[in-house]
Design an enzyme around this catalytic site. Structure first.
Site, short mmCIF file in Angstrom:
data_model
loop_
_atom_site.label_atom_id
_atom_site.label_comp_id
_atom_site.label_asym_id
_atom_site.label_seq_id
_atom_site.Cartn_x
_atom_site.Cartn_y
_atom_site.Cartn_z
N CYS A 1 23.35 20.06 -58.66
CA CYS A 1 22.75 21.21 -59.38
C CYS A 1 23.57 21.68 -60.57
O CYS A 1 23.10 22.48 -61.38
CB CYS A 1 22.52 22.35 -58.41
SG CYS A 1 21.31 21.96 -57.14
N ASN B 1 14.13 25.70 -56.47
CA ASN B 1 15.32 25.04 -57.01
C ASN B 1 14.93 23.64 -57.49
O ASN B 1 14.70 22.75 -56.67
CB ASN B 1 16.39 24.97 -55.92
CG ASN B 1 17.69 24.34 -56.42
OD1 ASN B 1 17.75 23.78 -57.52
ND2 ASN B 1 18.73 24.40 -55.61
N HIS C 1 21.86 29.02 -62.50
CA HIS C 1 21.14 28.01 -61.71
C HIS C 1 20.31 28.75 -60.66
O HIS C 1 20.78 29.70 -60.05
CB HIS C 1 22.15 27.07 -61.05
CG HIS C 1 21.54 26.19 -60.02
ND1 HIS C 1 20.45 25.41 -60.29
CD2 HIS C 1 21.85 25.97 -58.71
CE1 HIS C 1 20.11 24.73 -59.19
NE2 HIS C 1 20.94 25.07 -58.22
N1 COA Z 1 11.80 29.88 -41.93
C1 COA Z 1 12.09 30.68 -40.89
N2 COA Z 1 13.29 30.66 -40.28
C2 COA Z 1 14.21 29.81 -40.74
C3 COA Z 1 13.96 28.95 -41.82
C4 COA Z 1 12.69 29.02 -42.41
N3 COA Z 1 12.34 28.25 -43.47
N4 COA Z 1 15.07 28.23 -42.06
C5 COA Z 1 15.98 28.61 -41.17
N5 COA Z 1 15.48 29.55 -40.37
C6 COA Z 1 16.11 30.25 -39.26
C7 COA Z 1 17.29 29.49 -38.69
O1 COA Z 1 16.89 28.53 -37.75
C8 COA Z 1 18.12 30.60 -38.09
O2 COA Z 1 17.55 30.92 -36.86
P1 COA Z 1 18.49 31.35 -35.62
O3 COA Z 1 19.21 32.58 -36.09
O4 COA Z 1 17.51 31.57 -34.54
O5 COA Z 1 19.40 30.19 -35.39
C9 COA Z 1 17.88 31.78 -39.02
O6 COA Z 1 16.67 31.48 -39.74
C10 COA Z 1 19.01 31.99 -40.02
O7 COA Z 1 19.34 30.74 -40.59
P2 COA Z 1 20.45 30.59 -41.68
O8 COA Z 1 20.61 29.15 -42.03
O9 COA Z 1 21.65 31.36 -41.25
O10 COA Z 1 19.75 31.37 -42.90
P3 COA Z 1 20.36 31.80 -44.26
O11 COA Z 1 20.23 33.25 -44.45
O12 COA Z 1 21.71 31.18 -44.50
O13 COA Z 1 19.33 31.15 -45.28
C11 COA Z 1 19.29 29.29 -46.78
C12 COA Z 1 19.18 29.76 -45.32
C13 COA Z 1 19.18 27.79 -46.80
C14 COA Z 1 18.12 29.90 -47.53
C15 COA Z 1 20.61 29.79 -47.35
O14 COA Z 1 21.66 29.42 -46.49
C16 COA Z 1 20.90 29.24 -48.71
O15 COA Z 1 20.21 29.56 -49.67
N6 COA Z 1 21.98 28.44 -48.84
C17 COA Z 1 22.40 27.90 -50.10
C18 COA Z 1 21.39 26.92 -50.54
C19 COA Z 1 21.69 26.41 -51.90
O16 COA Z 1 22.00 27.16 -52.76
N7 COA Z 1 21.53 25.11 -52.03
C20 COA Z 1 21.58 24.43 -53.23
C21 COA Z 1 22.92 24.47 -53.83
S1 COA Z 1 22.71 24.17 -55.46
#
Ligand code: COA
Length: 329
Positions: free
Chosen positions: A116, A286, A256
Site C-alpha cells: 500500500c 482500500n 492512504h
Molecule cells: N464483520 C463482523 N465481525 C467481524 C468482521 C466482520 N467483517 N471481521 C472480524 N470480525 C470480528 C472478529 O471475529 C472479532 O470477533 P471476536 O471478538 O468474537 O473474536 C471482532 O470482530 C473484532 O475483531 P478484530 O480483528 O479485533 O477487529 P478490529 O477492530 O481490529 O478490525 C480490521 C479489524 C481488519 C478492520 C482492523 O484490524 C484493521 O483495519 N486493520 C488494519 C488493516 C489495514 O490497514 N490493512 C491494510 C494495510 S495497508
C-alpha cells in the site's frame, strides 16, 4: 544551476462500474453494515468484473484520460513506473503491458512492489529521473485489482479491499513546484502479518497451496492496525517537521485509505483538521496502490497552484512513507 523539481502536471483515474456494497457482503459472509462502517469507514467498493480483465485494463483508461488532459501523445512518455501488488502476470512487468496497450512506444518501465505504500515510493523514485534531468515525462501509475487476491469467504479481509487505478504525470519544474521531500521506510520483519503466501518462489502454486487458500491476501488485522496507526502518523509528522511546516501551512493531507480510524489518527497527529483531509474510503475501500492517486484525481478541481500537500501511506512488508508536494497547477 536551478534545481529541477518533479511536478505533477496531470492526474487521471479509473474505477470499475460494479459497486460491491456492505449490504451485498452481508449476503456473502457473516458481517453487517454497522460493523464494517464503524470499524473501517467503508460503505462500498468497486470490483472489476469480466473475463480476461486485469490491473492494466484499469490503467489504460486512467492513462488515456491523463494524456488527453495534458494534450500529449503516448509516444512522448519516457518512463512508466507501475506501482501494484496485483500485476497482470508475475512477469513481464505490467508497466510493459500498459506501454503496449496505450502506445507508449518510447517508454521503458518497471513495476514497483511496496504494497500500500507503493505510490509514495513510486512517486519518489520517478521524481529522481526528472530531477536528474534524465527524463522529461514520467508516468507513475498506482492501481490494483485486489478482488483477484481477496477471499470472499474471509470476512476479515473481503470487507476492506476494492479495485481501482490512477496515474500522475511528472514533468520538470524550475519554479519550486513539485515533490519537495519524502521519507520512506520499511521493516521486513512485519511480513508475517500481511502477505500473499503462495505463487512466488517460496511456495510455487500447487494443489496444496490452492487447498490452503494461500493465493489470497492474508492479514492479521489487529497487528497491522497497531503498526499502521503509529507509523503512518509518525512519518507524516516527520516530513512536516523537517520542512518546518505547521498544520496551517498544509492545504491537504492525502492519506492512504486503509481504515478511517488510521486516517483520523494521522490527521490528529499532524494537527490537520478534517476538512483538509482527502477521504473517499467510504466509496472505494482500500485499493492498495490506487488510493492516493485516486484521491488526487477526485480532488483535482479543488487543488490550487502552490498548495502544500502531505501524502502518507502504510502497507504490507511493512512499508511506510510520506511525501511533501507543492502542487504545480
Ligand atoms: N464483520 C463482523 N465481525 C467481524 C468482521 C466482520 N467483517 N471481521 C472480524 N470480525 C470480528 C472478529 O471475529 C472479532 O470477533 P471476536 O471478538 O468474537 O473474536 C471482532 O470482530 C473484532 O475483531 P478484530 O480483528 O479485533 O477487529 P478490529 O477492530 O481490529 O478490525 C480490521 C479489524 C481488519 C478492520 C482492523 O484490524 C484493521 O483495519 N486493520 C488494519 C488493516 C489495514 O490497514 N490493512 C491494510 C494495510 S495497508
Amino acid at each position: 544551476m536551478q534545481k529541477i523539481y518533479a511536478a505533477i502536471t496531470a492526474v487521471h483515474g479509473y474505477v470499475p462500474d460494479y459497486v460491491l456494497t456492505n449490504h451485498e457482503l452481508e449476503t456473502m459472509v457473516d458481517t453487517n453494515d454497522e460493523w464494517i462502517t464503524s470499524r473501517t469507514g467503508i460503505k462500498e467498493r468497486r470490483i472489476l468484473k469480466g473475463e480476461g480483465l486485469a490491473t492494466s485494463d484499469m490503467a489504460v483508461p486512467a492513462v488515456k484520460g491523463l494524456l488527453e488532459k495534458r494534450g500529449i501523445g503516448a509516444e512522448e512518455i519516457d518512463l512508466i513506473i507501475f506501482c501494484t501488488s496485483t500485476p497482470d502476470m508475475v512477469f513481464p512487468a505490467t508497466a510493459n503491458i500498459l506501454a503496449d496497450k496505450v502506445g507508449a512506444k518510447n517508454a521503458w518501465g518497471y513495476d514497483l512492489q511496496a504494497a500500500c505504500s507503493g505510490f509514495v515510493f513510486g512517486l519518489t523514485t520517478g521524481a529522481q529521473f526528472i530531477e536528474s534531468g534524465k527524463h522529461k515525462k514520467v508516468l507513475v501509475v498506482g492501481g490494483d485489482k485486489m478482488s483477484s487476491i481477496v477471499n470472499y469467504e474471509d470476512r476479515t479481509t473481503c470487507i476492506i479491499f476494492g479495485d481501482g487505478c490512477a496515474a500522475v504525470l511528472l514533468e520538470p519544474n524550475e519554479e519550486g513546484f513539485g515533490l519537495v521531500d519524502s521519507v520512506l521506510k520499511s521493516d521486513g520483519s512485519g511480513r508475517p502479518f500481511l502477505n500473499l503466501k503462495a505463487g512466488g518462489s517460496l511456495r510455487p502454486a500447487s494443489y496444496e497451496t490452492i487447498d490452503n487458500k494461500e493465493h489470497f491476501a492474508y492479514q492479521e488485522g489487529q497487528a497491522v492496525f497497531k503498526f499502521a496507526v503509529t507509523n503512518m502518523a509518525d512519518v507524516a509528522a516527520e516530513v512536516m517537521e523537517r520542512n518546518n511546516l505547521t498544520a496551517e501551512d498544509i492545504a491537504w493531507l492525502v492519506p492512504h485509505q486503509a481504515n478511517k480510524r488510521i486516517i483520523d489518527a494521522t490527521a490528529n497527529r499532524c494537527g490537520v483538521s478534517s476538512d483538509k483531509v482527502m477521504i473517499n474510503i467510504h466509496r472505494y475501500g482500500n485499493t492498495t496502490n490506487g488510493t492516493i492517486p485516486l484521491c488526487l484525481w477526485e480532488w483535482e478541481s479543488k487543488l490550487k497552484k502552490g498548495d502544500n500537500l502531505i501524502l502518507a501511506a502504510f502497507g504490507g512488508g511493512f512499508t511506510w512513507g510520506a511525501a511533501y508536494l507543492k502542487w504545480a497547477y
